[in-house]
Design a protein around this motif. Structure first.
Motif, PDB file in Angstrom:
ATOM      1  N   LYS A  59      34.216  33.200  37.551  1.00 14.56           N
ATOM      2  CA  LYS A  59      33.223  33.159  38.620  1.00 14.56           C
ATOM      3  C   LYS A  59      33.888  32.881  39.959  1.00 14.56           C
ATOM      4  CE  LYS A  59      29.578  31.392  35.572  1.00 14.56           C
ATOM      5  NZ  LYS A  59      28.608  30.280  35.342  1.00 14.56           N
ATOM      6  N   GLY A  60      33.150  33.183  41.034  1.00 16.60           N
ATOM      7  CA  GLY A  60      33.616  32.831  42.369  1.00 16.60           C
ATOM      8  C   GLY A  60      34.684  33.766  42.901  1.00 16.60           C
ATOM      9  N   GLU A  61      35.416  33.266  43.885  1.00 18.68           N
ATOM     10  CA  GLU A  61      36.448  34.068  44.533  1.00 18.68           C
ATOM     11  C   GLU A  61      37.633  34.305  43.598  1.00 18.68           C
ATOM     12  OE1 GLU A  61      36.063  35.448  47.631  1.00 18.68           O
ATOM     13  OE2 GLU A  61      34.039  34.701  47.301  1.00 18.68           O
ATOM     14  N   PRO A  62      38.413  35.373  43.821  1.00 14.62           N
ATOM     15  CA  PRO A  62      39.538  35.677  42.937  1.00 14.62           C
ATOM     16  C   PRO A  62      40.576  34.555  42.896  1.00 14.62           C
ATOM     17  CG  PRO A  62      39.040  37.542  44.345  1.00 14.62           C
ATOM     18  CD  PRO A  62      38.223  36.396  44.867  1.00 14.62           C
ATOM     19  N   THR A  63      41.151  34.353  41.725  1.00 19.07           N
ATOM     20  CA  THR A  63      42.275  33.432  41.558  1.00 19.07           C
ATOM     21  C   THR A  63      43.438  34.198  40.942  1.00 19.07           C
ATOM     22  OG1 THR A  63      41.744  32.751  39.294  1.00 19.07           O
ATOM     23  CG2 THR A  63      40.645  31.545  41.106  1.00 19.07           C
ATOM     24  N   ASP A  64      44.619  33.595  40.982  1.00 19.43           N
ATOM     25  CA  ASP A  64      45.777  34.236  40.357  1.00 19.43           C
ATOM     26  C   ASP A  64      45.576  34.390  38.853  1.00 19.43           C
ATOM     27  OD1 ASP A  64      45.917  31.415  40.187  1.00 19.43           O
ATOM     28  OD2 ASP A  64      48.058  31.482  39.799  1.00 19.43           O
ATOM     29  N   VAL A  65      44.873  33.454  38.238  1.00 16.43           N
ATOM     30  CA  VAL A  65      44.595  33.546  36.800  1.00 16.43           C
ATOM     31  C   VAL A  65      43.724  34.761  36.503  1.00 16.43           C
ATOM     32  CG1 VAL A  65      43.516  32.388  34.833  1.00 16.43           C
ATOM     33  CG2 VAL A  65      44.809  31.043  36.517  1.00 16.43           C
ATOM     34  N   MET A  66      42.710  34.983  37.321  1.00 19.58           N
ATOM     35  CA  MET A  66      41.828  36.131  37.152  1.00 19.58           C
ATOM     36  C   MET A  66      42.580  37.436  37.358  1.00 19.58           C
ATOM     37  SD  MET A  66      38.611  34.412  39.189  1.00 19.58           S
ATOM     38  CE  MET A  66      37.610  35.893  39.316  1.00 19.58           C
ATOM     39  N   VAL A  67      43.389  37.490  38.406  1.00 25.33           N
ATOM     40  CA  VAL A  67      44.145  38.712  38.706  1.00 25.33           C
ATOM     41  C   VAL A  67      45.125  39.032  37.583  1.00 25.33           C
ATOM     42  CG1 VAL A  67      45.833  39.748  40.272  1.00 25.33           C
ATOM     43  CG2 VAL A  67      43.881  38.485  41.208  1.00 25.33           C
ATOM     44  N   ASN A  68      45.787  38.022  37.047  1.00 20.17           N
ATOM     45  CA  ASN A  68      46.742  38.256  35.957  1.00 20.17           C
ATOM     46  C   ASN A  68      46.044  38.800  34.709  1.00 20.17           C
ATOM     47  OD1 ASN A  68      49.056  37.532  37.353  1.00 20.17           O
ATOM     48  ND2 ASN A  68      48.903  35.379  36.785  1.00 20.17           N
ATOM     49  N   ALA A  69      44.862  38.259  34.392  1.00 18.64           N
ATOM     50  CA  ALA A  69      44.113  38.764  33.238  1.00 18.64           C
ATOM     51  C   ALA A  69      43.674  40.208  33.462  1.00 18.64           C
ATOM     52  CB  ALA A  69      42.907  37.869  32.975  1.00 18.64           C
ATOM     53  N   LEU A  70      43.269  40.514  34.693  1.00 22.50           N
ATOM     54  CA  LEU A  70      42.879  41.878  35.038  1.00 22.50           C
ATOM     55  C   LEU A  70      44.064  42.832  34.933  1.00 22.50           C
ATOM     56  CD1 LEU A  70      40.770  43.896  36.178  1.00 22.50           C
ATOM     57  CD2 LEU A  70      41.476  43.155  38.471  1.00 22.50           C
ATOM     58  N   LEU A  71      45.208  42.430  35.438  1.00 22.30           N
ATOM     59  CA  LEU A  71      46.411  43.257  35.346  1.00 22.30           C
ATOM     60  C   LEU A  71      46.756  43.565  33.891  1.00 22.30           C
ATOM     61  CD1 LEU A  71      48.654  41.545  38.061  1.00 22.30           C
ATOM     62  CD2 LEU A  71      48.015  43.963  38.041  1.00 22.30           C
ATOM     63  N   GLU A  72      46.616  42.580  33.023  1.00 22.85           N
ATOM     64  CA  GLU A  72      46.920  42.782  31.600  1.00 22.85           C
ATOM     65  C   GLU A  72      45.988  43.829  30.991  1.00 22.85           C
ATOM     66  OE1 GLU A  72      47.249  40.212  27.422  1.00 22.85           O
ATOM     67  OE2 GLU A  72      46.865  39.183  29.326  1.00 22.85           O
ATOM     68  N   ASP A  73      44.698  43.719  31.272  1.00 20.48           N
ATOM     69  CA  ASP A  73      43.748  44.695  30.735  1.00 20.48           C
ATOM     70  C   ASP A  73      44.009  46.090  31.289  1.00 20.48           C
ATOM     71  OD1 ASP A  73      42.409  42.897  29.122  1.00 20.48           O
ATOM     72  OD2 ASP A  73      40.898  42.414  30.637  1.00 20.48           O
ATOM     73  N   PHE A  74      44.305  46.171  32.590  1.00 27.87           N
ATOM     74  CA  PHE A  74      44.534  47.470  33.195  1.00 27.87           C
ATOM     75  C   PHE A  74      45.757  48.159  32.599  1.00 27.87           C
ATOM     76  CE2 PHE A  74      46.600  50.051  36.519  1.00 27.87           C
ATOM     77  CZ  PHE A  74      45.655  51.054  36.606  1.00 27.87           C
ATOM     78  N   ARG A  75      46.827  47.412  32.396  1.00 25.74           N
ATOM     79  CA  ARG A  75      48.059  48.010  31.878  1.00 25.74           C
ATOM     80  C   ARG A  75      47.924  48.485  30.443  1.00 25.74           C
ATOM     81  NH1 ARG A  75      51.563  43.383  35.046  1.00 25.74           N
ATOM     82  NH2 ARG A  75      51.654  44.499  37.038  1.00 25.74           N
TER      83      ARG A  75
END
Length: 253
Positions: A59-75
């Motif tokens: 929830k809320g504004e992006p964090t590095d934890v959120m971005v890293n999880a997103l990068l993993e799914d995208f790759r």
């Protein structure tokens, strides 16, 4: 001296169907979206794209934890185009997916590795405030550091900004108003920026005129009148974002 650029192509559509058909969204597309918006306007289209929601990551504004999880799914997805459907937070997160390499959020935001654009991104704003669809900025909070880090680089400019006014209908009045005020502040800040020039002030001035006229009409006719002005507010936010992306900010009191 560079005065102005607008790398992002801005397209406008009457509805989501037009957008989906023109861009031929398919199985190689990776969509990051706001769940409520996607479910209302896109879910029934039967798109074959791989769809993820910002709420899957937090929830809320992006964090590095959120971005890293997103990068993993995208790759893992095997997709070669990114489509961001949401507000500034959704678009900011999705921008990082265009970058080459196997870095994590810290590598990109702290420029530990070269930033090189590898894939295209289409940004579809669903608010009328951030202007992220035409900016080269992404901001994330780094949890362990307890601070936000902004990445500003031409490599993360969206390739397309898609204006679909009907997507603003899901905004509550309070959120609509605060988003529009954010766009107005962007326009004012860019207008008074030391880097402002004739071109950026032209965009900022038009944005301010449209927003102030809209605020006046809503004041006179009531909150529900905003539904007659969705295109004006979304375009004004886009204009403010273009000015802001070029001129940066000045002092506003």
């Amino acid at each position: 001296m560079k005065m102005f650029q607008n790398i992002t192509q801005v397209n406008q559509y009457k509805n989501c169907d037009e957008f989906v058909k023109e861009f031929e969204i398919g199985e190689k597309d990776f969509i990051l979206a706001t769940k409520t918006i996607y479910n209302k306007y896109f879910a029934d289209m039967g798109l074959k794209a791989k769809v993820f929601f910002k709420s899957d990551y937090g929830k809320g504004e992006p964090t590095d934890v959120m971005v890293n999880a997103l990068l993993e799914d995208f790759r893992k997805s095997g997709c070669n185009r990114i489509i961001a459907i949401g507000g500034g937070a959704v678009i900011d997160m999705a921008k990082i997916l265009v970058l080459a390499g196997n870095g994590d959020a810290a590598d990109y935001y702290q420029r530990k590795i070269p930033l090189e654009k590898e894939l295209p991104i289409i940004a579809v704003p669903t608010t009328c405030g951030a202007g992220s669809e035409v900016s080269s900025v992404s901001i994330a909070e780094f949890v362990e550091m307890g601070t936000k880090i902004g990445l500003a680089d031409p490599s993360i400019f969206p390739d397309y900004a898609i204006i679909i006014p009907e997507l603003l209908t899901e905004l509550s009045y309070d959120f609509f108003a605060t988003s529009a005020i954010d766009a107005l502040i962007h326009a004012i800040e860019s207008y008074v920026s030391p880097k402002a020039n004739l071109y950026t002030r032209m965009f900022a001035t038009k944005a301010m005129e449209m927003l102030l006229k809209g605020f006046k009409l809503i004041t006179e006719n009531g909150p529900e009148y905003r539904f007659n002005l969705l295109e004006e507010f979304l375009v004004a936010s886009n204009l403010a974002g273009i000015s802001f992306a070029n001129a940066g900010t000045g002092v506003v009191s």
